[in-house]
Design a protein around this motif. Structure first.
Motif, mmCIF file in Angstrom:
data_model
loop_
_atom_site.group_PDB
_atom_site.id
_atom_site.type_symbol
_atom_site.label_atom_id
_atom_site.label_comp_id
_atom_site.label_asym_id
_atom_site.label_seq_id
_atom_site.Cartn_x
_atom_site.Cartn_y
_atom_site.Cartn_z
ATOM 1 N N PHE A 7 38.692 45.537 40.986
ATOM 2 C CA PHE A 7 38.509 45.140 42.398
ATOM 3 C C PHE A 7 39.821 45.418 43.126
ATOM 4 N N SER A 8 40.318 46.612 42.934
ATOM 5 C CA SER A 8 41.702 46.931 43.293
ATOM 6 C C SER A 8 41.992 46.923 44.782
ATOM 7 N N GLY A 9 40.956 47.035 45.639
ATOM 8 C CA GLY A 9 41.230 47.116 47.074
ATOM 9 C C GLY A 9 42.172 48.268 47.337
ATOM 10 N N ILE A 10 43.233 47.979 48.098
ATOM 11 C CA ILE A 10 44.200 49.034 48.411
ATOM 12 C C ILE A 10 45.455 48.909 47.532
ATOM 13 N N GLY A 11 45.339 48.088 46.476
ATOM 14 C CA GLY A 11 46.404 48.116 45.472
ATOM 15 C C GLY A 11 47.520 47.097 45.611
ATOM 16 N N GLY A 12 47.238 45.904 46.117
ATOM 17 C CA GLY A 12 48.258 44.850 46.194
ATOM 18 C C GLY A 12 48.758 44.472 44.809
ATOM 19 N N PHE A 13 47.835 44.218 43.887
ATOM 20 C CA PHE A 13 48.207 43.871 42.517
ATOM 21 C C PHE A 13 48.997 45.013 41.880
ATOM 22 N N SER A 27 41.802 51.802 37.259
ATOM 23 C CA SER A 27 41.544 51.014 38.464
ATOM 24 C C SER A 27 40.079 51.147 38.832
ATOM 25 N N CYS A 28 39.567 50.171 39.555
ATOM 26 C CA CYS A 28 38.148 50.158 39.899
ATOM 27 C C CYS A 28 37.963 49.530 41.277
ATOM 28 N N GLU A 29 37.265 50.222 42.157
ATOM 29 C CA GLU A 29 37.050 49.720 43.522
ATOM 30 C C GLU A 29 35.828 50.423 44.110
ATOM 31 N N ILE A 30 34.872 49.629 44.599
ATOM 32 C CA ILE A 30 33.603 50.212 45.060
ATOM 33 C C ILE A 30 33.664 50.780 46.481
ATOM 34 N N PHE A 47 37.759 54.121 39.787
ATOM 35 C CA PHE A 47 36.355 54.191 39.331
ATOM 36 C C PHE A 47 35.543 53.339 40.313
ATOM 37 N N PRO A 48 34.334 53.810 40.721
ATOM 38 C CA PRO A 48 33.653 53.065 41.798
ATOM 39 C C PRO A 48 33.121 51.659 41.463
ATOM 40 N N ASP A 49 32.108 51.565 40.625
ATOM 41 C CA ASP A 49 31.420 50.270 40.504
ATOM 42 C C ASP A 49 31.689 49.633 39.140
ATOM 43 N N ILE A 50 32.193 48.426 39.152
ATOM 44 C CA ILE A 50 32.530 47.746 37.882
ATOM 45 C C ILE A 50 31.302 47.615 36.985
ATOM 46 N N SER A 51 30.113 47.509 37.595
ATOM 47 C CA SER A 51 28.891 47.329 36.795
ATOM 48 C C SER A 51 28.583 48.558 35.933
ATOM 49 N N ASN A 52 29.179 49.709 36.285
ATOM 50 C CA ASN A 52 28.915 50.932 35.515
ATOM 51 C C ASN A 52 29.984 51.237 34.473
ATOM 52 N N ALA A 66 42.486 41.017 38.476
ATOM 53 C CA ALA A 66 41.293 41.161 39.312
ATOM 54 C C ALA A 66 41.306 40.165 40.461
ATOM 55 N N GLY A 67 41.338 40.688 41.675
ATOM 56 C CA GLY A 67 41.152 39.849 42.871
ATOM 57 C C GLY A 67 39.687 39.984 43.198
ATOM 58 N N PHE A 68 38.839 39.304 42.429
ATOM 59 C CA PHE A 68 37.399 39.562 42.561
ATOM 60 C C PHE A 68 36.864 39.065 43.898
ATOM 61 N N PRO A 69 35.786 39.682 44.383
ATOM 62 C CA PRO A 69 35.326 39.441 45.755
ATOM 63 C C PRO A 69 35.189 37.963 46.085
ATOM 64 N N CYS A 70 35.727 37.621 47.238
ATOM 65 C CA CYS A 70 35.777 36.209 47.583
ATOM 66 C C CYS A 70 34.609 35.784 48.468
ATOM 67 N N GLY A 302 43.893 42.275 55.146
ATOM 68 C CA GLY A 302 43.494 40.863 55.094
ATOM 69 C C GLY A 302 42.812 40.508 53.778
ATOM 70 N N ASN A 303 42.233 41.481 53.132
ATOM 71 C CA ASN A 303 41.544 41.296 51.849
ATOM 72 C C ASN A 303 42.495 41.382 50.669
ATOM 73 N N SER A 304 43.704 41.828 50.943
ATOM 74 C CA SER A 304 44.612 42.152 49.850
ATOM 75 C C SER A 304 45.330 40.918 49.292
HETATM 76 C C1 LIG Z 1 39.335 40.519 47.616
HETATM 77 S S1 LIG Z 1 39.232 42.234 47.507
HETATM 78 C C2 LIG Z 1 40.560 42.576 46.414
HETATM 79 C C3 LIG Z 1 41.679 43.286 47.077
HETATM 80 C C4 LIG Z 1 42.833 43.676 46.216
HETATM 81 N N1 LIG Z 1 43.344 42.586 45.411
HETATM 82 C C5 LIG Z 1 43.983 44.268 47.060
HETATM 83 O O1 LIG Z 1 45.136 43.976 46.794
HETATM 84 O O2 LIG Z 1 43.718 45.022 48.000
HETATM 85 C C6 LIG Z 1 37.830 42.508 46.497
HETATM 86 C C7 LIG Z 1 37.469 43.971 46.335
HETATM 87 O O3 LIG Z 1 36.401 44.090 45.395
HETATM 88 C C8 LIG Z 1 35.654 45.252 45.746
HETATM 89 N N2 LIG Z 1 34.340 45.247 45.052
HETATM 90 C C9 LIG Z 1 33.225 44.563 45.393
HETATM 91 N N3 LIG Z 1 32.224 44.830 44.542
HETATM 92 C C10 LIG Z 1 32.696 45.704 43.625
HETATM 93 C C11 LIG Z 1 32.127 46.370 42.503
HETATM 94 N N4 LIG Z 1 30.843 46.178 42.158
HETATM 95 N N5 LIG Z 1 32.895 47.196 41.785
HETATM 96 C C12 LIG Z 1 34.182 47.416 42.126
HETATM 97 N N6 LIG Z 1 34.783 46.824 43.209
HETATM 98 C C13 LIG Z 1 34.049 45.986 43.946
HETATM 99 C C14 LIG Z 1 35.567 45.144 47.257
HETATM 100 O O4 LIG Z 1 35.268 46.380 47.853
HETATM 101 C C15 LIG Z 1 36.966 44.618 47.612
HETATM 102 O O5 LIG Z 1 37.839 45.647 47.979
#
Ligand SMILES: C[S@@+](CC[C@H](N)C(=O)[O-])C[C@H]1O[C@@H](n2cnc3c(N)ncnc32)[C@H](O)[C@@H]1O
Length: 344
Positions: A7-13, A27-30, A47-52, A66-70, A302-304
């Motif tokens: 759930f890398s977003g733009i890479g804060g972690f 890294s993985c981010e949809i 990589f796009p979707d964590i489910s895959n 993982a900063g998983f979706p909030c 704001g999501n980071s």
């Molecule tokens: C709270 S943000 C994390 C941001 C990240 N920590 C950063 O520093 O930018 C959660 C991220 O999870 C991603 N996300 C949601 N569902 C996902 C999925 N199925 N697979 C991969 N990433 C997913 C969202 O697009 C979002 O960017």
């Protein structure tokens, strides 16, 4: 020391862990726009979707972040938690942990996770990690205690093999003032005095915020006693103005117009923060390449996660020897090289 950035977003972690000497191996981010920014800055398309993900295909790593979706846990969201399909993404993380057994797992989420579903959501998260063989500790950390003038509380859950991560060893700092992080010159959006109202006796709150007034735009006038406007809902968050002598409130992902207005008492002036300043308030470097559209960039930042907070966590993971086995496996030269990196 290797980590994967889910759930890398733009890479804060990624930035925080890289600064502490860790190497990112996956890294993985949809979201395609976040992936573009990530690729632009780190030369790697997530990589796009964590489910895959097939966990067995992943290279070995020491730490999973993982900063998983909030959304399901956010006070602004629908509060559905695990009933919401997005809630099940936590179990995608668990699938990877089960197969790869990293030494440390670092999870980040919004403050409200603690209260979600009367605390059950957090309990389930902790119990799931314990079932997978981890000792779990969690704490609310505030960016303002890590050298950034932003009141931003986030919960960090750290799962380790053996002894628990000791949060009390983190060295907190006195919050800097917002003005120290702002530009002196630039193409600023300055508000005309007719566009805002200042309150009479602003004072610093315990949070470090100094609320000084509100923008007149969109406020309700009828039925509100003079000078009590700041106590009522007339000043919804985007209308509030804070002094640069305090810290800034949380930069949220919903505020895509970037309506963050600050007051300079010495100049009696209110202006909007620039996008670059918002990135700075999250600890991002000056040369970070943001998305071409401002609205998307405000959402992404704001999501980071605040970079200095996760950098300090990464340093502490090393100092507390939570990856000790790994150090033993390394040839002694590499250990020395690593320790010398840490000392500098
Ligand atoms: C709270 S943000 C994390 C941001 C990240 N920590 C950063 O520093 O930018 C959660 C991220 O999870 C991603 N996300 C949601 N569902 C996902 C999925 N199925 N697979 C991969 N990433 C997913 C969202 O697009 C979002 O960017």
């Amino acid at each position: 020391m290797k980590f994967i950035d889910l759930f890398s977003g733009i890479g804060g972690f990624r930035q925080g862990f890289a600064k502490a000497g860790f190497e990112c191996v996956f890294s993985c981010e949809i979201n395609s726009k976040c992936r573009e920014v990530y690729a632009d800055n780190f030369g790697e398309v997530p990589f796009p979707d964590i489910s895959n993900i097939n966990p067995a295909d992943l290279a070995d790593f020491d730490v999973l972040v993982a900063g998983f979706p909030c959304q399901p846990f956010s006070i602004c969201g629908k509060k559905l938690g695990f009933e919401d399909t997005r809630g099940t993404l936590f179990f995608e993380i668990c699938k990877i942990i089960k197969v790869k057994q990293p030494k440390v797992v670092v999870l980040e989420n919004v403050k409200h996770l603690i209260h979600h579903d009367k605390g059950n959501t957090l309990k389930v998260i902790i119990a799931s990690l314990e079932d997978l063989g981890y000792s779990v500790n969690c704490k609310m950390l505030n960016a303002k205690d890590f050298g950034i003038p932003q009141h931003r509380e986030r919960i960090f859950i750290i799962a380790t093999k053996g002894k628990k991560f000791n949060f009390s060893r983190l060295k907190t700092k006195f919050p800097p003032q917002l003005r120290e992080f702002l530009d002196e010159t630039g193409d600023f959006e300055i508000l005309d005095k007719s566009e805002y109202t200042l309150i009479e006796y602003p004072r610093k709150q315990d949070s470090g915020l100094v609320f000084v007034g509100y923008r007149n735009k969109g406020t309700w006038k009828t039925g509100v006693r003079p000078n009590t406007e700041h106590l009522s809902r007339v000043h919804r968050q985007p209308n509030r103005i804070y002094s640069v002598d305090g810290v800034h409130p949380t930069i949220p992902s919903q505020e895509t117009s970037g309506r963050f207005f600050v007051y300079f008492p010495d100049r009696d002036l209110v202006r909007k923060l620039t996008l670059r300043e918002c990135y700075r308030l999250m600890g991002f470097p000056e040369d970070f390449k943001s998305y071409p559209s401002a609205g998307e960039s405000y959402k992404q930042i704001g999501n980071s996660v605040c970079v200095p907070v996760v950098e300090d966590l990464a340093q502490e993971i090393l100092s507390q020897s939570l990856l000790y086995d790994k150090m033993k496996e390394l040839p002694s030269d590499a250990v020395l090289e690593h320790l010398s990196f840490m000392l500098h």
